[in-house]
Design a protein around this motif. Structure first.
Motif, short mmCIF file in Angstrom:
data_model
loop_
_atom_site.label_atom_id
_atom_site.label_comp_id
_atom_site.label_asym_id
_atom_site.label_seq_id
_atom_site.Cartn_x
_atom_site.Cartn_y
_atom_site.Cartn_z
N MET A 267 0.82 -1.21 0.00
CA MET A 267 0.00 0.00 0.00
C MET A 267 0.85 1.26 0.00
O MET A 267 0.48 2.27 -0.62
N ARG A 286 -3.08 9.06 0.87
CA ARG A 286 -3.23 8.14 2.00
C ARG A 286 -4.52 8.45 2.78
O ARG A 286 -5.25 7.52 3.15
N PHE A 289 -7.55 7.20 0.83
CA PHE A 289 -7.67 5.74 0.90
C PHE A 289 -8.15 5.28 2.28
O PHE A 289 -8.85 4.27 2.39
N ALA A 290 -7.75 6.01 3.33
CA ALA A 290 -8.10 5.60 4.69
C ALA A 290 -9.47 6.10 5.13
O ALA A 290 -9.97 5.69 6.18
N VAL A 297 -12.69 7.81 -3.15
CA VAL A 297 -11.69 6.82 -3.58
C VAL A 297 -11.92 6.46 -5.05
O VAL A 297 -10.99 6.41 -5.86
N PHE A 314 -7.77 -3.75 -6.22
CA PHE A 314 -7.30 -2.71 -5.29
C PHE A 314 -8.24 -2.57 -4.10
O PHE A 314 -7.78 -2.46 -2.94
N LEU A 315 -9.57 -2.58 -4.34
CA LEU A 315 -10.53 -2.42 -3.25
C LEU A 315 -10.41 -3.54 -2.23
O LEU A 315 -10.51 -3.31 -1.02
N ARG A 318 -7.47 -2.77 -0.20
CA ARG A 318 -7.77 -1.64 0.69
C ARG A 318 -8.59 -2.10 1.88
O ARG A 318 -8.34 -1.67 3.03
N CYS A 319 -9.56 -2.99 1.66
CA CYS A 319 -10.36 -3.51 2.77
C CYS A 319 -9.47 -4.25 3.76
O CYS A 319 -9.63 -4.12 4.98
N TRP A 321 -6.29 -3.74 4.21
CA TRP A 321 -5.43 -2.71 4.81
C TRP A 321 -6.16 -1.99 5.94
O TRP A 321 -5.57 -1.70 6.99
N LEU A 322 -7.46 -1.74 5.74
CA LEU A 322 -8.25 -1.02 6.74
C LEU A 322 -8.85 -1.96 7.79
O LEU A 322 -9.38 -1.49 8.80
N ASP A 326 -15.24 -6.92 2.83
CA ASP A 326 -15.21 -6.56 1.40
C ASP A 326 -16.52 -6.93 0.69
O ASP A 326 -16.54 -7.15 -0.52
#
Length: 349
Positions: A267, A286, A289-290, A297, A314-315, A318-319, A321-322, A326
């Motif tokens: 990321m 950043r 995205f957060a 986004v 990517f999504l 990102r899910c 990462w957060l 999803d």
């Protein structure tokens, strides 16, 4: 065709044409498939760049540096001149150039910032006199990078200086232990200092020098030097600087590099790539995205030009990462597919 274009640019008096001419020349000159240049060609090209350097666009200066910083295809005077540029241009030369002079590296080590010193500390070979200066002037990241660089040569006075610093910084004791584990000659030098009853030797490090298990345990406390590992693209390892230039020149596709970073779950690399592509601050990308603003986004990523399938991958990253579910990804991809492009794609810079 390239010759016609070069001749056309050479006849044009506009400064932008001069920049484009030098950019095209440097791309041809740096071509890895071409033969190595002769000394005459190397001096001719470097002399040309030096003559017009102050008239070149920033992007062209960066292009020249990134393509040629790792090579011996430029002369020492040009390499030394490039170290005087802002850090984003001088960094590849400071870290990689095999032709930049030690005198210039010493000058930069004494007079510039810790970012400059850190780049020098990461060179393949760092002679003792430069190591001395970097330790004397540099903060923890610089000294830490030197200890983790097998090509950095430490004189006894440099080791003593690091021992003094390590008394108040356990991270440096960890870095010293890791270097001892990895470098037998370095371990021998440290043991020699210890055997002289040197009062500068921290007690935990001194005990560890005589006990391999203790040394291994202390080495595990070292903090990694987080340098740019780059990406492997088409079987070739490229730095972020090189990826930057090759996307800008059309030699690499943005989406293919983006997908590579998604597959690596990188990321930080994605944030860096998108911010450069859209001329935004890393922090702005950043934060977007957060955020919980899925629409923002989507709009941001639509502007990069990536397709719906790539956006879906990517999504999901990102899910992860957060740390969220999803379940909405399929609907988000459908919405993304039907969105209109916000306008012409910005140039990578």
């Amino acid at each position: 065709m390239i010759r016609d274009r070069l001749e056309e640019l050479a006849r044009t008096q506009e400064p932008s044409a001069r920049s484009e001419l030098v950019r095209l020349l440097s791309a041809q000159y740096a071509d890895k498939l071409e033969r190595e240049p002769t000394d005459a060609e190397r001096h001719l090209f470097s002399g040309l760049v030096l003559d017009v350097f102050d008239q070149l666009d920033h992007s062209v200066r960066l292009d020249i540096v990134v393509r040629l910083a790792r090579t011996a295809r430029i002369t020492q005077p040009l390499a030394d001149r490039l170290t005087e540029e802002p850090f984003d241009i001088s960094e590849p030369v400071l870290e990689h150039s095999p032709v930049v002079s030690n005198e210039k590296l010493l000058q930069v080590s004494r007079t510039r910032t810790d970012r400059h010193r850190l780049a020098i500390a990461r060179r393949l070979q760092v002679p003792k006199e430069i190591v001395d200066t970097l330790i004397a002037r540099g903060a923890f990241p610089v000294v830490n990078a030197l200890l983790q660089n097998q090509g950095a040569e430490f004189a006894v006075r440099a080791l003593l200086a690091v021992l003094i610093l390590s008394a108040a910084d356990h991270r440096l004791r960890g870095a010293l232990a890791r270097r001892c584990v990895q470098d037998e000659a370095f371990l021998g030098d440290m043991k020699m200092i210890s055997q002289t009853d040197c009062p500068l030797m921290p007690e935990d490090l001194e005990r560890a020098l005589e006990n391999q298990d203790a040394l291994d345990k202390l080495a595990q406390t070292a903090v990694d030097d987080e340098r740019d590992a780059g990406l492997e693209v088409g079987g070739e390892q490229l730095s972020r600087h090189e990826i930057h230039i090759q996307i800008a020149s059309g030699e690499l596709g943005f989406e293919s590099i983006f997908l590579t970073l998604v597959e690596r779950k990188d990321m930080n690399g994605i944030i860096w790539l998108v911010s450069r592509h859209l001329s935004l601050r890393d922090s702005a990308v950043r934060d977007t995205f957060a955020s919980q603003a899925g629409g923002a986004v989507a709009m941001l990523m639509k502007e990069t030009g990536i397709g719906p399938k790539t956006y879906g991958q990517f999504l999901r990253l990102r899910c992860e990462w957060l740390g969220i579910g999803d379940k909405t990804v399929a609907q988000d991809v459908f919405t993304y597919r039907t969105m209109r492009h916000p306008g012409s794609k910005r140039a990578f810079n």
